[in-house]
Design a protein around this motif. Structure first.
Motif, short mmCIF file in Angstrom:
data_model
loop_
_atom_site.label_atom_id
_atom_site.label_comp_id
_atom_site.label_asym_id
_atom_site.label_seq_id
_atom_site.Cartn_x
_atom_site.Cartn_y
_atom_site.Cartn_z
N LEU A 1 1.68 11.60 0.52
CA LEU A 1 1.16 10.38 -0.11
C LEU A 1 2.30 9.48 -0.56
N THR A 2 3.35 10.12 -1.17
CA THR A 2 4.48 9.31 -1.63
C THR A 2 5.13 8.59 -0.45
N SER A 3 5.30 9.32 0.69
CA SER A 3 5.94 8.68 1.84
C SER A 3 5.11 7.48 2.31
N ILE A 4 3.79 7.69 2.37
CA ILE A 4 2.95 6.58 2.84
C ILE A 4 3.10 5.39 1.90
N VAL A 5 3.05 5.69 0.59
CA VAL A 5 3.13 4.59 -0.38
C VAL A 5 4.49 3.88 -0.28
N SER A 6 5.60 4.69 -0.19
CA SER A 6 6.91 4.02 -0.14
C SER A 6 7.10 3.25 1.16
N LEU A 7 6.65 3.85 2.28
CA LEU A 7 6.77 3.12 3.55
C LEU A 7 6.00 1.81 3.50
N THR A 8 4.80 1.89 2.91
CA THR A 8 4.00 0.67 2.81
C THR A 8 4.71 -0.36 1.95
N GLY A 9 5.26 0.13 0.79
CA GLY A 9 5.98 -0.78 -0.10
C GLY A 9 7.09 -1.49 0.63
N MET A 10 7.88 -0.70 1.42
CA MET A 10 9.01 -1.29 2.15
C MET A 10 8.51 -2.33 3.15
N ASN A 11 7.42 -1.96 3.85
CA ASN A 11 6.89 -2.89 4.85
C ASN A 11 6.39 -4.17 4.21
N VAL A 12 5.69 -4.02 3.09
CA VAL A 12 5.17 -5.21 2.41
C VAL A 12 6.34 -6.09 1.98
N TYR A 13 7.40 -5.43 1.47
CA TYR A 13 8.56 -6.18 1.01
C TYR A 13 9.19 -6.97 2.17
N SER A 14 9.39 -6.25 3.33
CA SER A 14 10.05 -6.98 4.42
C SER A 14 9.15 -8.06 4.99
N LEU A 15 7.83 -7.79 5.01
CA LEU A 15 6.90 -8.84 5.45
C LEU A 15 7.00 -10.06 4.55
N TYR A 16 7.07 -9.76 3.25
CA TYR A 16 7.13 -10.86 2.27
C TYR A 16 8.42 -11.66 2.45
N SER A 17 9.55 -10.92 2.63
CA SER A 17 10.82 -11.63 2.79
C SER A 17 10.78 -12.52 4.03
N LEU A 18 10.18 -11.95 5.10
CA LEU A 18 10.07 -12.71 6.35
C LEU A 18 9.26 -13.98 6.11
N HIS A 19 8.17 -13.79 5.38
CA HIS A 19 7.29 -14.93 5.09
C HIS A 19 8.05 -15.98 4.28
N VAL A 20 8.77 -15.51 3.25
CA VAL A 20 9.50 -16.45 2.39
C VAL A 20 10.53 -17.22 3.20
N SER A 21 11.25 -16.48 4.11
CA SER A 21 12.28 -17.20 4.87
C SER A 21 11.63 -18.16 5.86
N THR A 22 10.49 -17.76 6.44
CA THR A 22 9.80 -18.69 7.34
C THR A 22 9.36 -19.93 6.57
N VAL A 23 8.83 -19.68 5.36
CA VAL A 23 8.37 -20.81 4.55
C VAL A 23 9.53 -21.74 4.26
N SER A 24 10.67 -21.13 3.85
CA SER A 24 11.78 -22.01 3.47
C SER A 24 12.32 -22.74 4.69
N ASN A 25 12.30 -22.08 5.87
CA ASN A 25 12.75 -22.80 7.09
C ASN A 25 11.79 -23.92 7.43
N SER A 26 10.49 -23.59 7.30
CA SER A 26 9.53 -24.57 7.77
C SER A 26 9.46 -25.78 6.85
N ILE A 27 9.86 -25.62 5.58
CA ILE A 27 9.83 -26.82 4.73
C ILE A 27 11.22 -27.46 4.61
N GLU A 28 12.14 -26.96 5.43
CA GLU A 28 13.50 -27.50 5.40
C GLU A 28 13.50 -29.01 5.65
N ASN A 29 12.67 -29.41 6.62
CA ASN A 29 12.61 -30.81 6.99
C ASN A 29 12.17 -31.67 5.80
N GLN A 30 11.12 -31.19 5.12
CA GLN A 30 10.63 -31.94 3.98
C GLN A 30 11.66 -31.95 2.83
#
Ligand code: ADP
Length: 558
Positions: A16-45
């Motif tokens: 259970l701990t492995s599943i939870v930590s793996l999920t946490g890591m994945n959510v974190y990297s997804l979030y970082s990816l999202h944040v960087s995409t957001v910041s790139n996409s609003i670069e123009n503005q």
């Protein structure tokens, strides 16, 4: 065994701990990816907003764009010797004075402390095109000049340019005039800013031109963060909300207490990043739930199988033990008889009775075990049919009334209101009743009362209560008495013959016939076993059913 169990729990924990930590890591990297995409996409503005801030800076410099061409030594000479101000200097001031962004222009020498009101301050008069001495020191000009002096004192030693522009937020712009030759300050020009004009006639239109169009994809607010106040908005229909702000743009080194805040309305890249972020989150969430569910399910199943294996082993051990006891008695008695040593008639009879009674006990036990086995295998329901409960119970009790009377029991039967019909195997129902009645007889000593009643509280369900006033069952045992071989550990049970199989058979048979059994019991006061069955043929029942006084038909045997 305990170790094995602990190991299993540990494994589940690790899983259970492995599943939870793996999920946490994945959510974190997804979030970082999202944040960087957001910041790139609003670069123009972001760039557009920073462009606006640059434009504002050059707007202030335009009216004084020729200032660097001035001969600072000339101005310095005129200031130090109280001579006439050079024409080129006045000419430049004349151009700046007609710019509506400024209200007044002041000039002071390098040491003038206008802040204290003891310095010598001049105001540019656009009509006469001259600098004129003033006696009043307006706050805005004084503050701006004071601030500029302080800052220049720190800068001047290493400063190589002829001018330095300094802003007192949106109130005034001060330009320090410097003689780069000897690093001395010639004087300070202070331009009082017309804030209304700046906001409504310059910044507002500038922002609206750039961003009011829907295509820009953003709404911009000019915001005074010191007063927490919106000064201008490109879209009046959208209320300013802190949480909606995606971009903040400062005006570096000018208009310090203002900034531009923008919320991004539509941006295809942003929208697709957002939607893929949330889709990935949901897919991941569902997968994780499924994984955790599967793990827990496997764990519980393994646990159940293990418990089953343990209970089967226990069952076998119990059976062997229960069979051995009567066999040993019979063996010993038989042995004595076979030896021919027993001649006494009385003893012969006693041995014979022993063997007989043990054989009967053995037989009963084997019958019960066969019933248990069949009930376990679900093979006991042979002839399920509609049973008219009142009639079936009546005839069953008729045939048992004398047995109960022999045992000193008072039997009460309360039949059902209407003619309740259930769908069940009559033999099974009889076996169930026999076991429950036998128990009531076995475990009642002082008050010997047996009450059987048929109750129907709603149109779909029927309940048969078998109630005694016997020993009752302690609360802690109530859950377990339906288990095979489970017997309450008290003196009455110890004194009473039994194998702990009756209630297990009762429960299995009830379930096999589509019903369930419940128990209400108070230790030392009695027990009520209730059999619940679905109604097979539905009759309208009286809603006043419970309130009606139904007198028990009492069996009084002569
Ligand atoms: P047994 O052969 O021991 O009677 P059962 O399975 O019929 O086995 O009952 C299990 C245990 O439940 C009994 O040993 C007894 O302690 C308790 N028990 C069952 N029925 C009653 C009752 N009517 N009153 C008190 N105790 C009961």
């Amino acid at each position: 065994m305990a170790n094995y169990l602990t190991f299993r729990w540990i494994l589940l924990g690790i899983g259970l701990t492995s599943i939870v930590s793996l999920t946490g890591m994945n959510v974190y990297s997804l979030y970082s990816l999202h944040v960087s995409t957001v910041s790139n996409s609003i670069e123009n503005q972001k760039n557009q907003l920073s462009e606006v801030s640059e434009q504002v800076r050059s707007r202030f410099r335009t009216p004084v764009k020729n200032i660097w061409k001035l001969n600072m030594e000339h101005i310095q000479f005129s200031v130090e010797n109280d001579e006439d101000t050079p024409d080129e200097f006045l000419e430049m001031l004349g151009i700046a004075a007609v710019d509506p962004i400024f209200t007044e222009i002041y000039f002071s020498g390098p040491d003038c402390n206008a802040c204290d009101g003891d310095g010598r301050l001049q105001r540019f008069n656009p009509v006469t095109n001259q600098l004129e001495w003033v006696n009043e020191y307006p706050d805005i000009a004084s503050d701006g000049l004071y601030m500029a002096r302080i800052r220049m004192l720190a800068l001047i030693d290493n400063y190589r340019w002829k001018t330095r522009v300094l802003f007192d937020t949106h109130r005034s712009m001060t330009i320090a005039l410097i003689n780069p030759g000897d690093h001395t300050i010639v004087g300070y020009l202070n331009f009082v800013i017309k804030t209304d004009f700046l906001i409504n006639n310059y910044l507002g239109p500038l922002l609206s031109n750039a961003f009011a169009d829907e295509k820009s994809g953003i709404n911009v607010w000019l915001y005074d963060w010191t007063k927490d106040e919106v000064l201008y908005a490109t879209d009046l229909t959208q209320e300013y909300e802190r949480s909606n702000v995606d971009i903040i743009q400062q005006f570096p080194d000018l208009l310090d207490d203002w900034n531009l805040k923008a919320s991004v309305n539509h941006n295809p890249a942003l929208a697709s990043s957002r939607s893929s972020f949330y889709t990935s989150l949901s897919v991941m969430g569902a997968t994780v739930l499924f994984l955790i569910g599967a793990m827990v399910f496997m764990f519980i199943t393994a646990q159940r199988e293990r418990n089953l294996a343990i209970s089967q082993a226990g069952f076998l051990a119990n059976v062997t033990h229960e069979l051995k006891t009567p066999l040993s008695v019979m063996q010993a008695a038989g042995e004595n008889l076979a030896d021919g040593r027993v001649n006494n008639k009385k003893r012969l009879i006693s041995y014979g009775e022993h063997i007989f009674s043990e054989a009967v006990r053995l037989r009963q036990m084997i019958d019960k075990m066969l019933d248990v086995a069949k009930a376990d295998a679900g093979k006991l329901v042979q002839n399920a049919e509609p049973l008219h409960l009142n009639k079936t119970l009546q005839s069953y009790l008729d045939s048992h009334a004398s047995y109960l009377e022999q045992k000193g029991f008072t039997l009460q039967f309360v039949p059902g209101e209407s003619d309740p019909v259930i769908f069940a195997d009559e033999d099974n129902l009889k076996t169930i009743l026999t076991n429950l009645i036998e128990n009531a007889v076995k475990y009642s000593s002082d008050e010997k009362l047996l009450k059987i009643s048929v109750n129907q509280n709603d149109i779909n369900h029927i309940r048969i209560d078998i109630e005694d006033k016997g020993a009752g069952i302690p609360r802690k045992d109530q859950k377990r008495i339906f288990e095979k071989f489970y017997r309450v550990e008290d003196t009455l049970t110890a004194k009473t013959k039994g194998h702990g199989l009756g209630l297990s058979i009762v429960r299995n048979l009830t379930i096999l016939n589509g019903g369930k059994i419940t128990l209400k019991s108070t230790h030392c006061k009695g027990s009520t076993f209730s059999l619940h069955f679905p109604v097979h043929i539905k009759h309208e029942i009286s809603t006043k059913n419970d309130k009606r006084d139904r007198t028990a038909a009492e069996y009084i045997t002569k």
